[in-house]
Motif scaffolding. Structure first.
Motif, PDB file in Angstrom:
ATOM      1  N   HIS A   1      36.562  13.829  56.675  1.00  0.00           N
ATOM      2  CA  HIS A   1      37.226  14.599  57.716  1.00  0.00           C
ATOM      3  C   HIS A   1      36.307  14.798  58.924  1.00  0.00           C
ATOM      4  CE1 HIS A   1      39.996  16.421  54.430  1.00  0.00           C
ATOM      5  NE2 HIS A   1      40.545  15.322  54.980  1.00  0.00           N
ATOM      6  N   ALA A   2      35.021  15.030  58.628  1.00  0.00           N
ATOM      7  CA  ALA A   2      34.054  15.193  59.719  1.00  0.00           C
ATOM      8  C   ALA A   2      33.937  13.902  60.529  1.00  0.00           C
ATOM      9  CB  ALA A   2      32.693  15.612  59.155  1.00  0.00           C
ATOM     10  N   MET A   3      33.910  12.754  59.826  1.00  0.00           N
ATOM     11  CA  MET A   3      33.816  11.459  60.512  1.00  0.00           C
ATOM     12  C   MET A   3      35.042  11.189  61.375  1.00  0.00           C
ATOM     13  SD  MET A   3      30.912  10.169  60.021  1.00  0.00           S
ATOM     14  CE  MET A   3      31.271   8.569  60.709  1.00  0.00           C
ATOM     15  N   GLN A   4      36.204  11.607  60.900  1.00  0.00           N
ATOM     16  CA  GLN A   4      37.413  11.437  61.713  1.00  0.00           C
ATOM     17  C   GLN A   4      37.311  12.217  63.024  1.00  0.00           C
ATOM     18  OE1 GLN A   4      40.594  12.658  59.131  1.00  0.00           O
ATOM     19  NE2 GLN A   4      40.584  10.750  57.931  1.00  0.00           N
ATOM     20  N   GLN A   5      36.752  13.436  62.930  1.00  0.00           N
ATOM     21  CA  GLN A   5      36.582  14.231  64.135  1.00  0.00           C
ATOM     22  C   GLN A   5      35.523  13.635  65.062  1.00  0.00           C
ATOM     23  OE1 GLN A   5      38.629  16.860  64.899  1.00  0.00           O
ATOM     24  NE2 GLN A   5      39.675  16.072  63.074  1.00  0.00           N
ATOM     25  N   VAL A   6      34.476  13.032  64.461  1.00  0.00           N
ATOM     26  CA  VAL A   6      33.467  12.336  65.265  1.00  0.00           C
ATOM     27  C   VAL A   6      34.117  11.186  66.028  1.00  0.00           C
ATOM     28  CG1 VAL A   6      31.421  10.858  65.163  1.00  0.00           C
ATOM     29  CG2 VAL A   6      31.494  12.981  63.833  1.00  0.00           C
ATOM     30  N   SER A   7      34.984  10.420  65.339  1.00  0.00           N
ATOM     31  CA  SER A   7      35.685   9.305  65.991  1.00  0.00           C
ATOM     32  C   SER A   7      36.565   9.791  67.129  1.00  0.00           C
ATOM     33  CB  SER A   7      36.538   8.548  64.959  1.00  0.00           C
ATOM     34  OG  SER A   7      35.730   7.978  63.963  1.00  0.00           O
TER      35      SER A   7
ATOM     36  N   ALA B   1      36.117  12.543  68.966  1.00  0.00           N
ATOM     37  CA  ALA B   1      35.256  12.931  70.085  1.00  0.00           C
ATOM     38  C   ALA B   1      34.694  11.700  70.786  1.00  0.00           C
ATOM     39  CB  ALA B   1      34.117  13.829  69.585  1.00  0.00           C
ATOM     40  N   THR B   2      34.309  10.699  69.979  1.00  0.00           N
ATOM     41  CA  THR B   2      33.780   9.452  70.561  1.00  0.00           C
ATOM     42  C   THR B   2      34.830   8.758  71.415  1.00  0.00           C
ATOM     43  OG1 THR B   2      32.316   9.170  68.646  1.00  0.00           O
ATOM     44  CG2 THR B   2      32.737   7.221  70.015  1.00  0.00           C
ATOM     45  N   GLU B   3      36.079   8.789  70.944  1.00  0.00           N
ATOM     46  CA  GLU B   3      37.171   8.161  71.693  1.00  0.00           C
ATOM     47  C   GLU B   3      37.378   8.856  73.038  1.00  0.00           C
ATOM     48  OE1 GLU B   3      41.963   7.274  71.208  1.00  0.00           O
ATOM     49  OE2 GLU B   3      40.782   7.958  69.492  1.00  0.00           O
ATOM     50  N   ILE B   4      37.297  10.206  73.034  1.00  0.00           N
ATOM     51  CA  ILE B   4      37.462  10.958  74.279  1.00  0.00           C
ATOM     52  C   ILE B   4      36.352  10.601  75.264  1.00  0.00           C
ATOM     53  CG2 ILE B   4      37.434  13.269  75.293  1.00  0.00           C
ATOM     54  CD1 ILE B   4      38.668  14.266  72.633  1.00  0.00           C
ATOM     55  N   ILE B   5      35.109  10.597  74.768  1.00  0.00           N
ATOM     56  CA  ILE B   5      33.972  10.288  75.639  1.00  0.00           C
ATOM     57  C   ILE B   5      34.052   8.846  76.149  1.00  0.00           C
ATOM     58  CG2 ILE B   5      31.461  10.029  75.704  1.00  0.00           C
ATOM     59  CD1 ILE B   5      31.342  12.343  73.656  1.00  0.00           C
ATOM     60  N   SER B   6      34.444   7.925  75.263  1.00  0.00           N
ATOM     61  CA  SER B   6      34.572   6.521  75.662  1.00  0.00           C
ATOM     62  C   SER B   6      35.638   6.354  76.743  1.00  0.00           C
ATOM     63  CB  SER B   6      34.918   5.667  74.436  1.00  0.00           C
ATOM     64  OG  SER B   6      35.143   4.326  74.807  1.00  0.00           O
ATOM     65  N   HIS B   7      36.737   7.105  76.571  1.00  0.00           N
ATOM     66  CA  HIS B   7      37.802   7.042  77.563  1.00  0.00           C
ATOM     67  C   HIS B   7      37.313   7.559  78.915  1.00  0.00           C
ATOM     68  CE1 HIS B   7      42.241   8.109  78.663  1.00  0.00           C
ATOM     69  NE2 HIS B   7      41.729   7.188  79.443  1.00  0.00           N
ATOM     70  N   LEU B   8      36.541   8.656  78.882  1.00  0.00           N
ATOM     71  CA  LEU B   8      35.993   9.187  80.124  1.00  0.00           C
ATOM     72  C   LEU B   8      35.054   8.185  80.791  1.00  0.00           C
ATOM     73  CD1 LEU B   8      35.210  12.911  79.247  1.00  0.00           C
ATOM     74  CD2 LEU B   8      36.869  12.076  80.913  1.00  0.00           C
ATOM     75  N   ARG B   9      34.241   7.521  80.000  1.00  0.00           N
ATOM     76  CA  ARG B   9      33.305   6.537  80.560  1.00  0.00           C
ATOM     77  C   ARG B   9      34.064   5.365  81.151  1.00  0.00           C
ATOM     78  NH1 ARG B   9      29.019   4.929  76.165  1.00  0.00           N
ATOM     79  NH2 ARG B   9      28.353   3.622  77.923  1.00  0.00           N
ATOM     80  N   THR B  10      35.104   4.925  80.456  1.00  0.00           N
ATOM     81  CA  THR B  10      35.905   3.802  80.960  1.00  0.00           C
ATOM     82  C   THR B  10      36.585   4.177  82.261  1.00  0.00           C
ATOM     83  OG1 THR B  10      36.303   3.019  78.718  1.00  0.00           O
ATOM     84  CG2 THR B  10      37.801   2.231  80.432  1.00  0.00           C
ATOM     85  N   PHE B  11      37.157   5.374  82.300  1.00  0.00           N
ATOM     86  CA  PHE B  11      37.858   5.822  83.503  1.00  0.00           C
ATOM     87  C   PHE B  11      36.895   6.020  84.664  1.00  0.00           C
ATOM     88  CE2 PHE B  11      39.496   9.275  86.211  1.00  0.00           C
ATOM     89  CZ  PHE B  11      40.670   8.672  86.639  1.00  0.00           C
TER      90      PHE B  11
END
Length: 355
Positions: A171-177, A179-189
């Motif tokens: 469950h912790a790893m899912q939340q890490v993923s 958060a990583t997706e949000i940050i990756s999206h921000l970097r891409t944008f």
């Protein structure tokens, strides 16, 4: 005077005969001279006619000579003018090449400045999104702390069942993923958008824009509905730039409904034979009458000082134009504002969409 008496008649007859013969000869000579005179007269008439005809021909020949001389003079002048025109044309072509190179250079500078402006608008948008993104990141971080804390407690309690510990860590790893997706999206944008054009799904573009805006819309209790119809709206363009378009429109709608009793934003769309129509409507106070044509001007804003740069809609307008589309606004009194976007469909043989 004594009369002469001809005593010999035969002699008198001879003299008369000779006189008559002489008279006839004289008459013949007179007739011959008269004929010669008439012949001479004809010759003189013919001569006069020939002389006049020759004079006319001479005059025409002289006129022709003068005309040929004028033609030769004009031809020489034309040759000089042609040479001057050729030199002028060479000069003009040189200037045209220089002007074309200058125009191309200025166009490239304009494109570079437009890209810089778009990037600046994107960074300004990211600044506005910071609060919402912080809240959105806070949830997975809190969950990570909770799940890892549960796993630590299970280890401290010497729980021998590994399954429970692994579940908490998963469950912790899912939340890490997340958060990583949000940050990756921000970097891409946030990075500069490439100039390439590929088939993209507007449904996915709008979904990504809402993922960045979702938290701040939720915090402001704004309801967002999306209805793009059954057909997949696929256009050829740049996903990051189009995402910026919808973030700008959502930001504009968010501010428009801030003081409204009913805070709603509706995104609807349809696919037609000519292209894709997307409407972004809000329940705000609308646009003051007479300002509909000015809202796309750079630095024009109806917001209070310090609450807007006036670049969002201008950048949006430029991006839509670059994609071969149009954007307009309708704001009936008391019904909020509706931004209508038209974009051409991607060619049928290239509709394999890009994320």
């Amino acid at each position: 005077m004594p009369e002469t008496v001809i005593q010999n008649p035969s002699a008198a007859v001879g003299v008369e005969s000779r006189l008559r013969a002489h008279i006839e000869m004289l008459e013949r000579r007179l007739r011959q001279r008269d004929e010669q005179r008439r012949a001479m007269l004809h010759i003189l008439v013919d001569y006069e006619q020939d002389r006049r005809r020759l004079a006319r021909q001479t005059e025409r020949l002289d006129s022709s000579r003068r005309a040929v001389l004028h033609i030769l003079q004009d031809s020489h002048k034309d040759k000089l003018r042609l040479e001057a025109s050729r030199k002028a044309m060479i000069h003009i072509m040189g200037n045209l090449r220089e002007t074309t190179a200058e125009v191309q250079r200025r166009e490239q500078e304009l494109r570079d400045k437009q890209e810089q402006l778009v990037q600046a608008g994107k960074l300004a948008t990211l600044g506005e999104l910071t609060t919402g993104v912080a809240h959105e990141l806070n949830n997975p971080l809190n969950n990570i702390g909770l799940f890892v804390g549960n796993a630590v407690d299970l280890v401290d309690l010497a729980v021998t069942e590994k399954g429970e510990i692994l579940d908490e860590l998963r469950h912790a790893m899912q939340q890490v993923s997340k958060a990583t997706e949000i940050i990756s999206h921000l970097r891409t944008f946030g990075r500069a958008a490439p100039v390439s054009r590929v088939p993209i799904s507007l449904r996915e573009v709008i979904a990504r824009a809402l993922s960045l805006m979702g938290e701040q819309l939720r915090l402001r209790e704004i309801t967002v509905t999306v209805d793009l119809g059954p057909q997949e709206p696929v256009v050829e363009g740049n996903a990051i730039q189009l995402e910026q378009v919808f973030i700008n429109l959502l930001t504009n709608a968010r501010d428009a409904v801030a003081e409204s009793p009913r805070k709603e934003i509706r995104i609807s769309g349809s696919v037609g034979s000519a292209g894709v129509e997307i409407a972004v409507a809000d329940t705000g106070g609308g646009i003051p009458r007479g300002l509909e044509r000015r809202i796309f001007d750079p630095f024009f804003t109806t917001k209070e000082v310090g609450k807007g740069t006036g670049l969002g809609l201008s950048i949006t307008y430029g991006i839509i134009q670059e994609h071969g589309g149009t954007i307009s606004v309708a704001s009936p009194p008391g019904e909020g504002a509706t931004f209508l976007i038209h974009l051409p469909l991607a060619p049928a043989d290239t509709k394999e969409t890009s994320p």
